[in-house]
Scaffold this motif. Structure first.
Motif, mmCIF file in Angstrom:
data_model
loop_
_atom_site.group_PDB
_atom_site.id
_atom_site.type_symbol
_atom_site.label_atom_id
_atom_site.label_comp_id
_atom_site.label_asym_id
_atom_site.label_seq_id
_atom_site.Cartn_x
_atom_site.Cartn_y
_atom_site.Cartn_z
ATOM 1 N N LEU A 144 0.869 -1.181 0.000
ATOM 2 C CA LEU A 144 0.000 0.000 0.000
ATOM 3 C C LEU A 144 0.900 1.223 0.000
ATOM 4 N N LEU A 145 0.887 1.974 -1.090
ATOM 5 C CA LEU A 145 1.652 3.208 -1.183
ATOM 6 C C LEU A 145 0.874 4.338 -0.515
ATOM 7 N N MET A 146 1.588 5.267 0.098
ATOM 8 C CA MET A 146 0.966 6.415 0.731
ATOM 9 C C MET A 146 1.737 7.673 0.355
ATOM 10 N N THR A 147 1.050 8.694 -0.117
ATOM 11 C CA THR A 147 1.717 9.980 -0.278
ATOM 12 C C THR A 147 1.840 10.626 1.096
ATOM 13 N N ARG A 152 2.340 8.946 -7.323
ATOM 14 C CA ARG A 152 1.092 8.627 -8.025
ATOM 15 C C ARG A 152 1.381 7.911 -9.337
ATOM 16 N N GLU A 153 2.439 8.336 -10.026
ATOM 17 C CA GLU A 153 2.802 7.691 -11.290
ATOM 18 C C GLU A 153 3.247 6.249 -11.067
ATOM 19 N N ARG A 176 -3.566 12.440 13.439
ATOM 20 C CA ARG A 176 -4.944 11.958 13.489
ATOM 21 C C ARG A 176 -5.640 12.177 12.142
ATOM 22 N N VAL A 177 -5.298 13.268 11.476
ATOM 23 C CA VAL A 177 -5.840 13.494 10.128
ATOM 24 C C VAL A 177 -5.334 12.406 9.177
ATOM 25 N N ILE A 178 -4.034 12.137 9.218
ATOM 26 C CA ILE A 178 -3.461 11.090 8.368
ATOM 27 C C ILE A 178 -4.123 9.750 8.652
ATOM 28 N N TYR A 194 -1.819 13.283 0.719
ATOM 29 C CA TYR A 194 -1.615 14.663 0.271
ATOM 30 C C TYR A 194 -2.912 15.263 -0.266
ATOM 31 N N GLU A 195 -3.576 14.532 -1.135
ATOM 32 C CA GLU A 195 -4.820 15.037 -1.727
ATOM 33 C C GLU A 195 -5.923 15.161 -0.676
#
Length: 209
Positions: free
Chosen positions: A126-129, A155-156, A197-199, A169-170
């Motif tokens: 699982l990739l995460m920005t 993302r690419e 907590r937001v993340i 990020y988005e």
């Protein structure tokens, strides 16, 4: 904010009551450290939520190391990740690559090598920005003017290798009012406990937990 749920076999495995191993790989955002003032960061909050959701059917390993780049993750992949024979590896990396001016092509190649090595051992990825950085006019901030380009590379890579992406990020830009961004940060680079907590909330939504 509605977030599409990412389907992962590891989540299904735990839902069936089977044991799973999850490794959270990254830099100082993943590593438990003083930026959260004695609270849990997103990785700790994710571990707690998984325990709440599935019970003790998992081993969660925090493999975050402050200052790491994608190349550093490659160098310690066997020691800190693969020897645990994980079912799922989350990867959040790129802030230090940007700060060190690692060429984008090299960064993307390192990220792809990481993913292929992990998948080659049969684990999901699982990739995460990472999150947006705090706006600041300083010598430190001047090293991160190309930060969004590294986000674009993540993302690419996700698209090219068909790796699930949790786009912190988005989502941060949707959830966080620009006027309150600074209240979620411990410094220019690092979220405080509120930012984490937001993340974590974005990760929870993405995983449907």
């Amino acid at each position: 904010m509605k977030t599409a749920t990412i389907a992962l076999q590891t989540m299904e495995k735990m839902a069936r009551g089977e044991h799973a191993v999850i490794v959270m790989l990254g830099d100082s955002i993943t590593e438990p450290n003083y930026h959260v003032h004695g609270h849990m960061n997103y990785a700790g909050l994710l571990h707690e939520r998984l325990l709440e959701k599935f019970g003790r059917h998992l081993l969660a390993v925090n493999a975050g190391v402050s200052g790491n780049t994608a190349q550093n993750l490659i160098n310690r992949l066997e020691r800190d990740v693969l020897r645990f024979t994980p079912d799922l590896v989350t990867i959040m990396i790129g802030i230090n690559d940007c700060g060190a001016a690692v060429p984008l092509e090299e960064y993307a190649a390192d990220l792809e090598r990481l993913i292929r090595s992990i998948r080659g051992q049969g684990a999901e990825v699982l990739l995460m920005t990472p999150h947006p950085l705090m706006k600041e006019d300083s010598d430190v901030a001047s090293k991160y003017t190309t930060y969004r380009q590294y986000i674009t590379e993540i993302r690419e890579v996700s698209r090219n290798l068909q790796v699930p992406l949790c786009d912190i990020y988005e989502a941060w830009g949707t959830l966080v009012d620009p006027g309150t961004h600074s209240t979620l940060m411990n410094d220019f680079l690092h979220p405080n406990e509120l930012g984490h907590r937001v993340i974590a909330d974005v990760v929870f939504r993405s995983l449907g937990i």
